[in-house]
Design a protein around this motif. Structure first.
Motif, PDB file in Angstrom:
ATOM      1  N   THR A   1      31.573  -7.956 110.763  1.00 17.41           N
ATOM      2  CA  THR A   1      32.535  -8.245 112.128  1.00 17.41           C
ATOM      3  C   THR A   1      30.612  -8.434 113.174  1.00 17.41           C
ATOM      4  O   THR A   1      31.409  -8.987 113.897  1.00 17.41           O
ATOM      5  CB  THR A   1      32.525  -6.353 112.774  1.00 17.41           C
ATOM      6  OG1 THR A   1      33.477  -6.459 111.505  1.00 17.41           O
ATOM      7  CG2 THR A   1      33.430  -6.922 114.264  1.00 17.41           C
TER       8      THR A   1
ATOM      9  N   ARG B   1      27.356 -15.368 117.288  1.00 18.20           N
ATOM     10  CA  ARG B   1      27.812 -15.921 117.860  1.00 18.20           C
ATOM     11  C   ARG B   1      27.072 -17.289 117.712  1.00 18.20           C
ATOM     12  O   ARG B   1      27.119 -18.461 117.444  1.00 18.20           O
ATOM     13  CB  ARG B   1      28.088 -15.747 119.196  1.00 18.20           C
ATOM     14  CG  ARG B   1      27.062 -15.895 120.214  1.00 18.20           C
ATOM     15  CD  ARG B   1      26.799 -15.072 121.679  1.00 18.20           C
ATOM     16  NE  ARG B   1      27.431 -16.524 122.664  1.00 18.20           N
ATOM     17  CZ  ARG B   1      27.476 -16.356 123.845  1.00 18.20           C
ATOM     18  NH1 ARG B   1      27.288 -15.077 124.162  1.00 18.20           N
ATOM     19  NH2 ARG B   1      28.167 -17.084 124.486  1.00 18.20           N
TER      20      ARG B   1
ATOM     21  N   PHE C   1      26.412  -6.432 120.999  1.00 16.77           N
ATOM     22  CA  PHE C   1      26.897  -7.198 121.431  1.00 16.77           C
ATOM     23  C   PHE C   1      26.520  -8.123 123.406  1.00 16.77           C
ATOM     24  O   PHE C   1      27.529  -8.248 123.617  1.00 16.77           O
ATOM     25  CB  PHE C   1      28.143  -7.611 121.503  1.00 16.77           C
ATOM     26  CG  PHE C   1      28.864  -8.005 119.904  1.00 16.77           C
ATOM     27  CD1 PHE C   1      28.564  -8.573 118.969  1.00 16.77           C
ATOM     28  CD2 PHE C   1      29.832  -7.632 120.212  1.00 16.77           C
ATOM     29  CE1 PHE C   1      29.117  -8.650 118.137  1.00 16.77           C
ATOM     30  CE2 PHE C   1      30.251  -6.710 118.619  1.00 16.77           C
ATOM     31  CZ  PHE C   1      29.835  -8.057 117.311  1.00 16.77           C
TER      32      PHE C   1
ATOM     33  N   ARG D   1      34.959 -10.544 121.851  1.00 15.53           N
ATOM     34  CA  ARG D   1      35.555 -10.242 120.636  1.00 15.53           C
ATOM     35  C   ARG D   1      36.661  -9.672 119.694  1.00 15.53           C
ATOM     36  O   ARG D   1      36.525  -9.351 118.569  1.00 15.53           O
ATOM     37  CB  ARG D   1      34.182  -9.960 119.562  1.00 15.53           C
ATOM     38  CG  ARG D   1      32.926 -11.349 120.198  1.00 15.53           C
ATOM     39  CD  ARG D   1      31.464 -11.229 119.718  1.00 15.53           C
ATOM     40  NE  ARG D   1      31.331 -11.149 118.018  1.00 15.53           N
ATOM     41  CZ  ARG D   1      30.175 -11.552 117.506  1.00 15.53           C
ATOM     42  NH1 ARG D   1      30.035 -12.389 118.122  1.00 15.53           N
ATOM     43  NH2 ARG D   1      30.672 -11.594 116.164  1.00 15.53           N
TER      44      ARG D   1
ATOM     45  N   TRP E   1      34.966 -19.473 115.995  1.00 16.13           N
ATOM     46  CA  TRP E   1      35.451 -17.921 116.422  1.00 16.13           C
ATOM     47  C   TRP E   1      36.718 -17.467 115.645  1.00 16.13           C
ATOM     48  O   TRP E   1      36.858 -16.468 114.778  1.00 16.13           O
ATOM     49  CB  TRP E   1      34.552 -17.463 117.394  1.00 16.13           C
ATOM     50  CG  TRP E   1      35.243 -15.952 118.207  1.00 16.13           C
ATOM     51  CD1 TRP E   1      34.850 -14.997 117.825  1.00 16.13           C
ATOM     52  CD2 TRP E   1      36.616 -15.364 119.031  1.00 16.13           C
ATOM     53  NE1 TRP E   1      35.872 -13.430 117.493  1.00 16.13           N
ATOM     54  CE2 TRP E   1      36.408 -14.216 118.433  1.00 16.13           C
ATOM     55  CE3 TRP E   1      36.780 -16.184 119.345  1.00 16.13           C
ATOM     56  CZ2 TRP E   1      37.536 -13.727 119.112  1.00 16.13           C
ATOM     57  CZ3 TRP E   1      38.228 -15.403 120.469  1.00 16.13           C
ATOM     58  CH2 TRP E   1      38.418 -14.227 120.434  1.00 16.13           C
TER      59      TRP E   1
ATOM     60  N   GLU F   1      38.029 -15.381 112.850  1.00 19.98           N
ATOM     61  CA  GLU F   1      38.478 -13.597 113.072  1.00 19.98           C
ATOM     62  C   GLU F   1      40.158 -13.659 111.972  1.00 19.98           C
ATOM     63  O   GLU F   1      40.393 -12.885 111.918  1.00 19.98           O
ATOM     64  CB  GLU F   1      39.466 -13.751 114.733  1.00 19.98           C
ATOM     65  CG  GLU F   1      38.466 -13.274 115.910  1.00 19.98           C
ATOM     66  CD  GLU F   1      37.844 -11.949 115.012  1.00 19.98           C
ATOM     67  OE1 GLU F   1      36.240 -11.898 114.999  1.00 19.98           O
ATOM     68  OE2 GLU F   1      38.494 -11.019 115.933  1.00 19.98           O
TER      69      GLU F   1
END
Lengths: 280, 251, 410
Positions: free
Chosen positions: A64, A68, A84, A129, A229, A233
């Protein structure tokens, strides 16, 4: 044990032994007291919300915490160690400086939305995110909302609890409480700022935040970053769902249903939300 | 000079009658054994062992060995191990005293004692109706869950001291302080007294060539000696001696 | 039913099945508590201990589980102070196991002593020359440390995390773990040692007595080393056991191999010192005290085989298995070796507690044997059941194995 207690012996051995014992006792007691004092102070300074993010980030599995820049293919492998917070990440600055990074793009309303497996994410906004987004409005404030994947994950909403107007929200601090018949979900705020508008009626809600001037949207995903992304996910979702041995999985080429909880009501949806919304 | 009480037991005189053990129990308020008690769970401050020379008939010889707390003088094993100072050596008398009121009942002292001379109160002390009349008012009974052992009839030492004090004397009359086992022995095998008094019988006997002490190589300097003119009895003192004796006998 | 309490993303069996697992253990616990209550109410005549066998099953198993529980301090020390990150996947489990072992041992001790209400006397007027004083002080302090170390694990529970104060406290306390790990290592060093010293100082028991180095007998140091060997092995065995019971992978092989290697090193060092110690004892210490050493092994079934079994099969063999990369990386061999290490340590504690007391000192005294009573067995069963229950509850409701989620997904 103490000099005035019967059987206390004034010899080096006895005194050394007791000194060591008392030192240990004092160190242990001080450690606990220190933890209590520091936690009270931190609670007063940063509030529970921020600490919950510090603590939650530590718990996130490496899959997780993928950087990026790994998702966008700029680096082969990198795991985030900076909660992050791209704004103060030296690596991130290096990529921005190259001028080529998709992270330096700005959201544009006229580019087409990104679609992956039937999930459509418009490119006119920034994505967090934890599946919330922030879109800049003409008045300079940001609208905050939950993205399409988040919406389908939640299913029909029973009630929404927004932070009242005038309160501060912090990046990655739990801000929005959503109740459905499958449980309670907490959504994290994508930005720092003050709530200027909050209105929730039944399952419909709208919220605006005036971003703090010293804060930024550097950590939010945008433009070309959204596609990779979202693909990731969906993989993560599939993993989370298949991890729980019940029910459906996203077969290749399939499309997530409109309300996932209603399609598989037996699942522990709070657990899935926690996983996908980066809850602790 | 402080006293150093000790004992000498003549094993050539001991007949193993067990009178000493009874006198000891009565003097020191040892409760009657409850149902289910064994020789391993009962309290026998004074205990008579039987030993033999290991030969078959007709060469068999026996000896009876009364064993009680040997009042070790050096590195007293039970004193150093007790976690809460419930065992102390009285510097005035050299007697190793057990303080039951402080005892936790951990039994570490019992494991540490080389002579197995310490006993634990596995039961609540109980005297059947009427038997409480035999209780000695000078000795307090011990509660369940604590360790105890021979203290050279400490109650008698107190009585002797009181008597001396009443008469205005600083020192006790040695004739007033005689432990119950010594008093009760029909063959007068046990001699008790102050080892620091060179004129005392006990001091003389302890230096006798017939004298030996059990397990003296452990280095705990017990203050109870034994007498025997028989070599095999003296070789019971420890296992190296016993082995040598056996080898000698075999030739 | 209790899904709100189960760590997010972890697969746990259904509540009824969990109950079905818990209930038999709860039954054993109740039976054991009944036995322990008999000992407390009726007195220690309920046991088969006696004046000669002043210590029995309880002390033997106490020494054994405390050695096994050493994994908590040793892993904490290696992880927080020596930064062996490979051990992070087992640290929570190590803390819970340590807590179980130590609290269990102390509970049994409280039944074992004749006057448990006087336990505080040791603190109030300690005899600092007694090894038992050192044990009492260190065990109490270390149990406190373990309880504090358990708090962050406990507060990681999903529901507790929602309470702001608990979340922040956990966060801050976790940051202070290196201090607690340091204190824990210090305390453990002394009490593991003084548990060995307990026997080594018994001048009146030449079978156990050993020469002193400084103020401590050699058994002090041997116990520290052997506990450091046993602790990691116990973690290997319990982790594998939990894995096979839950049919899941919880820890990656790397962590367990690291544990195995550490255990092997410690065991090898321990064996080398033990060999020297045994030779000195056989040739000098024991005969010097009037006890020819070979006589110890001429009684009942306690032959020299017990010594060779301990040093050879349960010592050299697992040390070789753990030190060789080839066998260490084989799951079966690693588990076998860890099991052998534990058997060796258990045998060592048995020899030191039970054989020491069974051997007579006086020449005319016989060799005695002892079989524990059902109350003694029951009391110990209660502790085992308590351990299983606490571990099962911790496993179900707390994130004990940080790698579990990732291993399940891969």
């Amino acid at each position: 044990m103490l000099p005035w207690v019967y059987e206390f012996q004034w010899n080096a051995f006895h005194i050394t032994f007791l000194l060591i014992f008392f030192t240990v006792a004092v160190v242990v007691a001080t450690t606990v007291v220190r933890a209590i004092v520091r936690s009270n102070r931190r609670l007063a300074r940063e509030g529970h919300a921020r600490v919950s993010w510090h603590s939650a980030f530590e718990e996130l599995p490496a899959s997780t915490r993928v950087c990026r820049h790994q998702m966008s293919g700029e680096v082969r492998q990198r795991t985030c160690v900076n909660e992050f917070a791209c704004a103060d990440c030296p690596e991130h600055q290096r990529y921005l400086a190259s001028g080529q990074s998709p992270s330096s793009s700005r959201p544009l309303s006229f580019t087409p939305a990104v679609t992956v497996s039937g999930i459509q994410l418009p490119t006119d906004r920034y994505y967090d995110r934890g599946h919330t987004w922030a879109r800049i409005e003409p008045d300079g404030t940001f609208s905050v909302g939950v993205d399409e994947l988040g919406r389908r994950l939640l299913g029909p909403v029973e009630s929404v609890e927004l932070p009242p107007i005038g309160t501060k929200v912090a990046t990655h601090a739990p801000a929005i409480r959503i109740t459905t018949k499958h449980g309670l979900a907490m959504l994290r705020s994508p930005i720092d700022g003050e709530v200027t508008y909050a209105c929730a009626e039944g399952d419909r809600w709208k919220m605006k935040v005036k971003m703090d001037p010293q804060s930024s949207v550097a950590h939010l995903l945008r433009g070309p970053e959204i596609g990779p992304w979202l693909t990731r996910e969906l993989e993560r979702l599939q993993m989370t769902l298949s991890d729980q041995k019940v029910g459906f999985s996203l077969a290749d080429g399939g499309v997530p249903v409109e309300s996932m909880p209603d399609a598989a009501p037996k699942k522990d949806w709070e657990a899935v939300w926690g996983e996908m919304f980066l809850e602790a | 000079m402080p006293a150093r009480y000790g004992m000498v037991i003549d094993l050539d005189r001991c007949t193993g009658c067990g009178n000493c053990t009874v006198a000891c129990a009565v003097e020191n308020n040892i409760p009657p054994g409850p149902p289910g008690v064994t020789d391993r769970t009962g309290i026998t401050w004074m205990r008579v062992y039987e030993a033999d020379n290991g030969e078959g008939f007709p060469e068999t010889q026996s000896a009876f060995v009364p064993v009680m707390c040997m009042q070790c003088e050096e590195h007293t094993p039970c004193v150093s191990v007790c976690p809460q100072n419930a065992v102390e050596v009285d510097p005035e008398t050299g007697i190793v005293g057990q303080i039951p009121e402080r005892c936790l009942g951990c039994r570490y002292c019992m494991a540490a004692c080389p002579y197995h001379a310490r006993y634990f109160n596995w039961w609540d002390p109980k005297w059947p109706e009427g038997m409480e009349k035999t209780l000695n008012p000078d000795v307090s009974p011990r509660m369940r869950g604590v360790a105890e052992k021979c203290n050279f009839c400490h109650g008698r030492l107190h009585t002797a001291r009181e008597k001396a004090a009443a008469a205005g004397n600083a020192a006790i009359d040695p004739a007033d302080y005689v432990p119950a086992c010594v008093e009760s022995c029909p063959t007068q095998a046990i001699v008790f007294g102050d080892l620091n008094d060179p004129a005392s019988e006990v001091a003389k006997l302890s230096r006798d060539e017939r004298a030996f002490r059990f397990l003296s190589r452990l280095g705990t300097e017990p203050k109870v000696s034994y007498l025997s003119s028989r070599a095999w009895v003296r070789s019971l003192a420890d296992r190296v001696l016993a082995r040598d004796q056996k080898e000698e006998a075999r030739g | 039913m209790d899904s709100q309490w189960i760590p997010r993303g972890l697969q746990r069996t259904s509540f009824p099945r969990f109950l079905a697992w818990i209930l038999p253990w709860a039954g054993l616990l109740a039976w054991g508590l009944f036995g322990a209550a008999l000992c407390l109410i009726e007195g220690l005549n309920q046991t088969n201990m006696d004046n000669r066998f002043a210590f029995g099953l309880w002390i033997y198993l106490d020494l054994t589980i405390i050695a096994f529980g050493a994994g908590a301090f040793f892993t904490g020390f290696l992880l927080y102070l020596l930064r062996r990150e490979a051990l992070r996947p087992v640290i929570n489990s190590a803390v819970v196991l340590g807590l179980i072992c130590y609290s269990g041992a102390i509970i049994v001790l409280m039944v074992d002593v004749g006057q448990p209400l006087r336990a505080w006397f040791t603190f109030w007027h300690p005899n600092t020359h007694s090894m038992l004083t050192e044990v009492t002080f260190c065990l109490t302090c270390y149990l406190t440390v373990l309880l504090i170390e358990y708090v962050p694990v406990l507060l990681k529970n999903r529901q507790f995390r929602r309470i702001p104060k608990m979340l922040v406290f956990e966060f801050e306390l976790h940051k202070l773990m290196p201090i607690l790990a340091g204190v824990g290592a210090f305390l453990s060093f002394f009490h593991q040692g003084s548990l060995g010293g307990l026997y080594g100082v018994m001048q009146g028991r030449p079978f156990a007595f050993r020469e002193a180095i400084g103020i401590w007998p050699t058994t002090f140091f041997l116990f520290i080393l052997s506990a450091m060997a046993a602790g990691p092995s116990f973690l290997i065995v319990t982790t594998r056991l939990v894995e096979s019971l839950t049919k899941k992978r919880l820890v990656d092989d790397r962590a367990l191999r690291t544990l195995g290697r550490i255990s092997g090193f410690m065991l090898a060092g321990y064996l080398a010192l033990k060999a020297i110690d045994t030779l000195v004892w056989i040739n000098a210490t024991s005969p010097g005290a009037g006890f020819p050493a070979y006589e110890y092994y001429e009684r009942a079934s306690f032959g020299t085989w017990i010594l060779f079994l301990e040093i050879g099969v349960f010592g050299v063999l697992p040390a070789l298995l753990l030190l060789s990369r080839h066998t260490r990386e084989h799951r079966g061999w690693l588990l076998t070796a860890a099991g052998l290490v534990l058997s060796g340590i258990a045998l060592n504690r048995f020899v030191l507690t039970i054989q020491t007391l069974a051997l007579p000192t006086l020449t005319f005294d016989p060799f005695l044997s002892y079989v524990p009573s059902w109350q003694e067995v029951a009391t110990f069963t209660a502790v085992v059941a308590y351990g299983v229950l606490l571990y099962s509850l911790s496993y179900r409701y707390l994130p004990l194995f940080p790698q579990e989620r990732e291993l399940a997904q891969s």
